[in-house]
Design a protein around this motif. Structure first.
Motif, short mmCIF file in Angstrom:
data_model
loop_
_atom_site.label_atom_id
_atom_site.label_comp_id
_atom_site.label_asym_id
_atom_site.label_seq_id
_atom_site.Cartn_x
_atom_site.Cartn_y
_atom_site.Cartn_z
N SER A 1 14.63 -6.55 -38.72
CA SER A 1 14.85 -5.15 -38.35
C SER A 1 13.59 -4.54 -37.75
N LEU A 2 12.44 -4.89 -38.30
CA LEU A 2 11.19 -4.35 -37.77
C LEU A 2 10.94 -4.85 -36.35
N VAL A 3 11.15 -6.14 -36.12
CA VAL A 3 10.95 -6.71 -34.78
C VAL A 3 11.94 -6.10 -33.79
N VAL A 4 13.20 -6.03 -34.20
CA VAL A 4 14.22 -5.47 -33.31
C VAL A 4 13.94 -4.00 -33.03
N GLY A 5 13.56 -3.23 -34.06
CA GLY A 5 13.30 -1.81 -33.87
C GLY A 5 12.12 -1.56 -32.94
N VAL A 6 11.04 -2.31 -33.13
CA VAL A 6 9.85 -2.09 -32.30
C VAL A 6 10.10 -2.53 -30.86
N LEU A 7 10.63 -3.74 -30.66
CA LEU A 7 10.87 -4.22 -29.31
C LEU A 7 11.94 -3.40 -28.59
N TRP B 1 16.93 0.72 -36.00
CA TRP B 1 16.84 0.27 -37.39
C TRP B 1 18.19 0.40 -38.10
N ASN B 2 18.93 1.46 -37.80
CA ASN B 2 20.20 1.73 -38.49
C ASN B 2 21.39 1.06 -37.82
N SER B 3 21.18 0.36 -36.72
CA SER B 3 22.30 -0.29 -36.04
C SER B 3 22.94 -1.35 -36.94
N GLN C 1 20.48 -3.85 -42.29
CA GLN C 1 21.79 -3.21 -42.51
C GLN C 1 22.87 -4.25 -42.80
N VAL C 2 22.81 -5.38 -42.13
CA VAL C 2 23.77 -6.45 -42.41
C VAL C 2 23.53 -7.04 -43.78
N ALA C 3 22.26 -7.18 -44.15
CA ALA C 3 21.93 -7.70 -45.48
C ALA C 3 22.44 -6.77 -46.58
#
Length: 298
Positions: free
Chosen positions: A97-103, A229-231, A248-250
């Motif tokens: 989530s951190l990688v996805v949110g930042v990128l 992040w919330n996606s 969120q999936v976790a």
């Protein structure tokens, strides 16, 4: 002389109560405003209180009929339980989530900000048509583009990868619209001075506009990071392997048809909110200023 004095005194005497009345009304209005803000703050904090209270409780106490303000037996061991669960790699989900949110945030700024600047500042024949086309994308429901987007990502072999999670959502019509509204109100004098120095639209954008718009960029970055992040739905479909799950999936995996681990859900949710709270804590000033500068306030 004797007749004027009482009138002056009467005026002075009536002026005193009027000032007192206005002062009293001001105090009452301030007290009412403080009361309203206090009630709103309490209502805002109640969900966070319930979240922390249940995260440190047992399942029996969460679902019991008797409600207590604080857990009778505070379970501090619940803090590490999401990371000890063998069925879900919660630490990996946080990292994803951190990688996805930042990128996703960086990519959206790099794509939407030049697009908004071009719509606001570069005159060309079909500028209005392009702008209306961007606005039209806001009217298209996400469900309409969901299946074609998944088919495209699957054909590219991007399932269970960061590319599949990030690239399809880089362009946002709403973010592009916000950037256009902001750049329309940006001082043209600064850009004209840059052109006198020999810079074109691209050079003026990078060297003049962006350095003087960091507050607005920070506000858009905050909103974009929170949305990324919330996606949930798109990462659920694209990240089919547990190693590609986002937080969120976790969280959804803790609730099944057979069991619901209440305290684990609450604790994992509380941990997943910490990055968002930190973002708002450090960037809230820029968030308010940036939204005020979009030109859509009021």
């Amino acid at each position: 002389m004797t007749t004027i004095a009482p009138e002056a005194g009467g005026a002075a005497s009536t002026g005193g109560p009027r000032r007192t009345t206005r002062r009293g009304r001001g105090v009452m209005s301030s007290a009412g405003l403080c009361l309203a803000v206090g009630v709103a703050a309490v209502l805002f904090l109640v969900p966070f209180y319930v979240l922390v209270r249940n995260a440190l409780s047992t399942d029996a106490e969460i679902t019991g009929e008797d409600w207590t303000l604080f857990p009778t037996d505070v379970r501090w061991g619940n803090v590490t339980e999401p990371f000890d669960d063998p069925t879900v790699d919660f630490a990996q989900a946080l990292e994803n989530s951190l990688v996805v949110g930042v990128l996703h945030t960086v990519g959206t700024l790099l794509v939407c900000s030049p697009a908004g600047y071009g719509l606001a500042r570069i005159p060309y024949r079909h500028a209005d048509k392009v702008f209306y086309a961007v606005l039209f994308t806001l009217m298209v429901p996400t469900a309409v583009t969901f299946v074609p987007g998944f088919v495209l990502v699957s054909s590219l072999g991007w399932i269970d990868s960061y590319r599949g999670l990030i690239v399809p959502g880089l362009f946002s019509g709403f973010t592009c619209f916000l950037f256009r509204q902001y750049f329309l109100g940006f001082p043209k004098e600064l850009e004209e001075a840059a052109r006198v120095d020999g810079l074109g639209h691209w050079g003026a954008y990078w060297r003049v506009v962006v350095p003087n718009s960091l507050n607005f960029f920070a506000a858009i970055a905050t909103i974009t990071f929170v949305n990324g992040w919330n996606s949930f739905l798109w990462p659920l479909v694209v990240g089919q392997d547990p190693s590609a799950w986002t937080v969120q999936v976790a969280l959804s995996s803790y609730m099944t048809n057979q069991t619901v681990n209440y305290h684990l859900i609450f604790m994992a949710t509380a941990i997943s909110l910490l990055p968002l709270l930190l973002v708002f804590l450090f960037l809230q000033r820029w968030l308010v200023q940036g939204i005020a500068q979009t030109g859509i306030k009021g």
